[in-house]
Scaffold this motif. Structure first.
Motif, PDB file in Angstrom:
ATOM      1  N   ARG A 268      19.048  14.518 -21.249  1.00 23.83           N
ATOM      2  CA  ARG A 268      17.872  14.732 -20.183  1.00 23.83           C
ATOM      3  C   ARG A 268      17.846  16.080 -19.522  1.00 23.83           C
ATOM      4  O   ARG A 268      17.157  16.375 -19.083  1.00 23.83           O
ATOM      5  CB  ARG A 268      18.261  13.559 -19.259  1.00 23.83           C
ATOM      6  CG  ARG A 268      17.501  13.684 -17.862  1.00 23.83           C
ATOM      7  CD  ARG A 268      16.063  13.331 -17.949  1.00 23.83           C
ATOM      8  NE  ARG A 268      15.243  13.658 -16.745  1.00 23.83           N
ATOM      9  CZ  ARG A 268      14.668  14.609 -16.184  1.00 23.83           C
ATOM     10  NH1 ARG A 268      14.786  15.687 -16.969  1.00 23.83           N
ATOM     11  NH2 ARG A 268      14.033  14.547 -15.119  1.00 23.83           N
ATOM     12  N   TYR A 269      19.365  16.623 -19.410  1.00 25.22           N
ATOM     13  CA  TYR A 269      19.419  17.768 -18.682  1.00 25.22           C
ATOM     14  C   TYR A 269      19.109  19.256 -19.283  1.00 25.22           C
ATOM     15  O   TYR A 269      19.401  20.221 -18.888  1.00 25.22           O
ATOM     16  CB  TYR A 269      20.974  17.945 -18.117  1.00 25.22           C
ATOM     17  CG  TYR A 269      21.546  16.701 -17.336  1.00 25.22           C
ATOM     18  CD1 TYR A 269      20.506  16.007 -16.747  1.00 25.22           C
ATOM     19  CD2 TYR A 269      22.724  16.749 -17.166  1.00 25.22           C
ATOM     20  CE1 TYR A 269      21.239  14.970 -16.096  1.00 25.22           C
ATOM     21  CE2 TYR A 269      23.290  15.566 -16.184  1.00 25.22           C
ATOM     22  CZ  TYR A 269      22.448  14.833 -15.675  1.00 25.22           C
ATOM     23  OH  TYR A 269      22.885  13.716 -14.955  1.00 25.22           O
TER      24      TYR A 269
ATOM     25  N   ASN B 135      16.674  21.307 -22.007  1.00 26.37           N
ATOM     26  CA  ASN B 135      15.353  21.706 -22.431  1.00 26.37           C
ATOM     27  C   ASN B 135      15.468  22.502 -23.633  1.00 26.37           C
ATOM     28  O   ASN B 135      16.293  23.710 -23.638  1.00 26.37           O
ATOM     29  CB  ASN B 135      14.449  22.424 -21.618  1.00 26.37           C
ATOM     30  CG  ASN B 135      14.182  21.597 -20.316  1.00 26.37           C
ATOM     31  OD1 ASN B 135      13.929  20.429 -20.373  1.00 26.37           O
ATOM     32  ND2 ASN B 135      13.823  22.357 -19.029  1.00 26.37           N
TER      33      ASN B 135
ATOM     34  N   TYR C 294      12.985  24.469 -26.902  1.00 30.55           N
ATOM     35  CA  TYR C 294      11.809  25.099 -27.097  1.00 30.55           C
ATOM     36  C   TYR C 294      11.892  25.442 -28.543  1.00 30.55           C
ATOM     37  O   TYR C 294      12.717  25.938 -28.904  1.00 30.55           O
ATOM     38  CB  TYR C 294      11.345  25.890 -26.070  1.00 30.55           C
ATOM     39  CG  TYR C 294      11.363  25.654 -24.813  1.00 30.55           C
ATOM     40  CD1 TYR C 294      10.409  25.366 -24.035  1.00 30.55           C
ATOM     41  CD2 TYR C 294      12.744  25.917 -24.072  1.00 30.55           C
ATOM     42  CE1 TYR C 294      10.462  25.043 -22.493  1.00 30.55           C
ATOM     43  CE2 TYR C 294      12.975  25.673 -22.686  1.00 30.55           C
ATOM     44  CZ  TYR C 294      11.893  25.266 -21.941  1.00 30.55           C
ATOM     45  OH  TYR C 294      11.775  25.059 -20.591  1.00 30.55           O
TER      46      TYR C 294
ATOM     47  N   ASP D 180       8.308  28.318 -28.174  1.00 28.43           N
ATOM     48  CA  ASP D 180       7.784  28.427 -26.788  1.00 28.43           C
ATOM     49  C   ASP D 180       7.255  27.142 -26.640  1.00 28.43           C
ATOM     50  O   ASP D 180       6.254  26.734 -25.682  1.00 28.43           O
ATOM     51  CB  ASP D 180       6.835  29.395 -26.410  1.00 28.43           C
ATOM     52  CG  ASP D 180       7.467  30.963 -26.625  1.00 28.43           C
ATOM     53  OD1 ASP D 180       8.662  30.849 -26.704  1.00 28.43           O
ATOM     54  OD2 ASP D 180       6.505  31.850 -26.430  1.00 28.43           O
ATOM     55  N   GLU D 181       7.258  26.043 -27.394  1.00 29.20           N
ATOM     56  CA  GLU D 181       6.726  24.644 -27.077  1.00 29.20           C
ATOM     57  C   GLU D 181       8.194  23.601 -26.720  1.00 29.20           C
ATOM     58  O   GLU D 181       9.163  23.629 -27.653  1.00 29.20           O
ATOM     59  CB  GLU D 181       5.979  24.223 -28.048  1.00 29.20           C
ATOM     60  CG  GLU D 181       4.457  24.829 -28.408  1.00 29.20           C
ATOM     61  CD  GLU D 181       3.645  24.100 -29.130  1.00 29.20           C
ATOM     62  OE1 GLU D 181       3.194  23.045 -28.456  1.00 29.20           O
ATOM     63  OE2 GLU D 181       3.173  24.232 -30.248  1.00 29.20           O
ATOM     64  N   ASP D 182       7.801  22.786 -25.788  1.00 23.35           N
ATOM     65  CA  ASP D 182       8.872  21.959 -25.481  1.00 23.35           C
ATOM     66  C   ASP D 182       9.064  20.805 -26.388  1.00 23.35           C
ATOM     67  O   ASP D 182       7.979  20.260 -26.749  1.00 23.35           O
ATOM     68  CB  ASP D 182       8.532  21.540 -24.110  1.00 23.35           C
ATOM     69  CG  ASP D 182       9.652  20.502 -23.362  1.00 23.35           C
ATOM     70  OD1 ASP D 182      10.550  19.741 -24.437  1.00 23.35           O
ATOM     71  OD2 ASP D 182       9.553  20.340 -22.130  1.00 23.35           O
TER      72      ASP D 182
ATOM     73  N   ASP E 147      14.825  28.198 -28.217  1.00 19.69           N
ATOM     74  CA  ASP E 147      15.226  28.546 -27.081  1.00 19.69           C
ATOM     75  C   ASP E 147      16.094  27.101 -26.172  1.00 19.69           C
ATOM     76  O   ASP E 147      15.424  26.121 -26.389  1.00 19.69           O
ATOM     77  CB  ASP E 147      14.264  28.966 -26.149  1.00 19.69           C
ATOM     78  CG  ASP E 147      13.984  30.476 -26.424  1.00 19.69           C
ATOM     79  OD1 ASP E 147      12.856  30.726 -27.070  1.00 19.69           O
ATOM     80  OD2 ASP E 147      14.388  31.331 -25.765  1.00 19.69           O
TER      81      ASP E 147
ATOM     82  N   LEU F 291      17.571  25.795 -22.797  1.00 14.38           N
ATOM     83  CA  LEU F 291      17.605  26.052 -21.468  1.00 14.38           C
ATOM     84  C   LEU F 291      18.144  24.909 -20.644  1.00 14.38           C
ATOM     85  O   LEU F 291      17.535  23.654 -20.777  1.00 14.38           O
ATOM     86  CB  LEU F 291      16.525  26.397 -20.913  1.00 14.38           C
ATOM     87  CG  LEU F 291      15.934  27.928 -21.233  1.00 14.38           C
ATOM     88  CD1 LEU F 291      14.601  28.441 -20.490  1.00 14.38           C
ATOM     89  CD2 LEU F 291      17.108  28.998 -20.623  1.00 14.38           C
ATOM     90  N   PRO F 292      19.057  24.899 -19.925  1.00 11.48           N
ATOM     91  CA  PRO F 292      19.407  23.690 -18.898  1.00 11.48           C
ATOM     92  C   PRO F 292      18.289  23.371 -17.964  1.00 11.48           C
ATOM     93  O   PRO F 292      17.706  24.543 -17.345  1.00 11.48           O
ATOM     94  CB  PRO F 292      20.638  24.179 -18.360  1.00 11.48           C
ATOM     95  CG  PRO F 292      21.097  25.400 -18.647  1.00 11.48           C
ATOM     96  CD  PRO F 292      20.012  26.017 -19.581  1.00 11.48           C
ATOM     97  N   ALA F 293      17.746  22.242 -17.636  1.00 11.91           N
ATOM     98  CA  ALA F 293      16.910  21.906 -16.661  1.00 11.91           C
ATOM     99  C   ALA F 293      17.571  22.457 -15.237  1.00 11.91           C
ATOM    100  O   ALA F 293      18.497  22.547 -15.159  1.00 11.91           O
ATOM    101  CB  ALA F 293      16.752  20.417 -16.721  1.00 11.91           C
ATOM    102  N   VAL F 294      16.626  22.941 -14.617  1.00  9.54           N
ATOM    103  CA  VAL F 294      16.842  23.279 -13.123  1.00  9.54           C
ATOM    104  C   VAL F 294      16.566  22.200 -12.198  1.00  9.54           C
ATOM    105  O   VAL F 294      15.053  22.192 -11.977  1.00  9.54           O
ATOM    106  CB  VAL F 294      16.390  24.653 -12.785  1.00  9.54           C
ATOM    107  CG1 VAL F 294      16.814  24.894 -11.159  1.00  9.54           C
ATOM    108  CG2 VAL F 294      16.930  25.699 -13.546  1.00  9.54           C
TER     109      VAL F 294
END
Lengths: 91, 139
Positions: A54-55, A57, A59, A62-64, A82, A84-87
């Motif tokens: 859950r934490y 992301n 991509y 550039d698409e989730d 890519d 990236l941790p969720a903020v």
């Protein structure tokens, strides 16, 4: 041509402090397994009980990936991933 | 210790008041390795909630791309609490994933969207351990 993965600061220590690493695979799950072979421990930070954490992301071009099929998302040579941790948070 | 300009403190508090009673959130970027917050980037709370905040996933990607292009990093990650104290919650700690960042919390519980007293505190969160730090406000 390989698939390039960009890692966030917090995961770089698991990958020899690299900011970008190359991987291979036809799906995101395979690409993560390929990385795990070189960088043990990385997969556990991305996947939990067979699903994306859950934490985090991820991509593809550039698409989730949550909208592309999650771990089953398909990959082709030259794709860019890519991580990236969720903020997020809450009281 | 967090060293931050009065102007940036004001900008964070203004954003928190604007979005009250929902949580406001954002980043202050600065040159990589500088530990100096400079570029104020208010973010949309995709959760639009008084109890939760989350950067939209596409906004997050764009934010990190922009910072990469400018050789910046998130020096401050801020959000507001609207009815509890300015201290990281269990959820905040679980999500915290920038060990080098200053996590700033503002509480608007006392005065809401109006002017008046507010709490402004800064923390580091590393491997689930919260450490409060002093805040020095620069002129």
């Amino acid at each position: 041509m390989a698939i390039q993965v960009s890692l966030p600061t917090i995961l770089r220590p698991l990958a020899k402090d690299l900011r970008r690493v190359d991987t291979e695979g036809e799906t995101l799950a395979q690409a993560i397994d390929f990385l795990e072979a070189s960088f043990p421990g990385l997969k556990d930070r991305l996947v939990e009980d067979g699903a994306l954490r859950r934490y985090v992301n991820i991509y593809i071009n550039d698409e989730d990936v949550r909208f592309l099929g999650g771990l089953d998302s398909e990959l082709s040579d030259g794709d860019r991933i890519d991580v990236l941790p969720a903020v997020a948070g809450g009281q | 210790m967090l060293r931050i300009s009065q102007e940036l403190v004001d900008a964070i508090v203004r954003h928190a008041r604007q979005d009250h009673p929902d949580e406001a959130c954002g980043v202050i970027a600065g040159p990589s390795g500088s530990d100096s917050p400079q570029r104020f980037i208010p973010m949309l709370n995709a959760a639009r909630s008084p109890n939760f905040y989350e950067f939209d996933s596409m906004d997050l990607l764009k934010l990190y791309r922009d910072m990469d292009d400018r050789d910046e990093e998130p020096v401050v990650i801020y959000h507001s609490h609207t009815h509890t104290e300015a201290y990281p919650s269990r959820t905040d700690i679980a999500y915290a994933s920038e060990p080098n960042a200053h996590y700033v919390l503002v509480s608007t519980r006392e005065t809401g969207a109006e002017d008046g007293p507010f709490e402004f505190r800064s923390f580091t969160i590393v491997d689930g351990v919260v450490t409060e730090e002093d805040v020095e406000i620069l002129a």
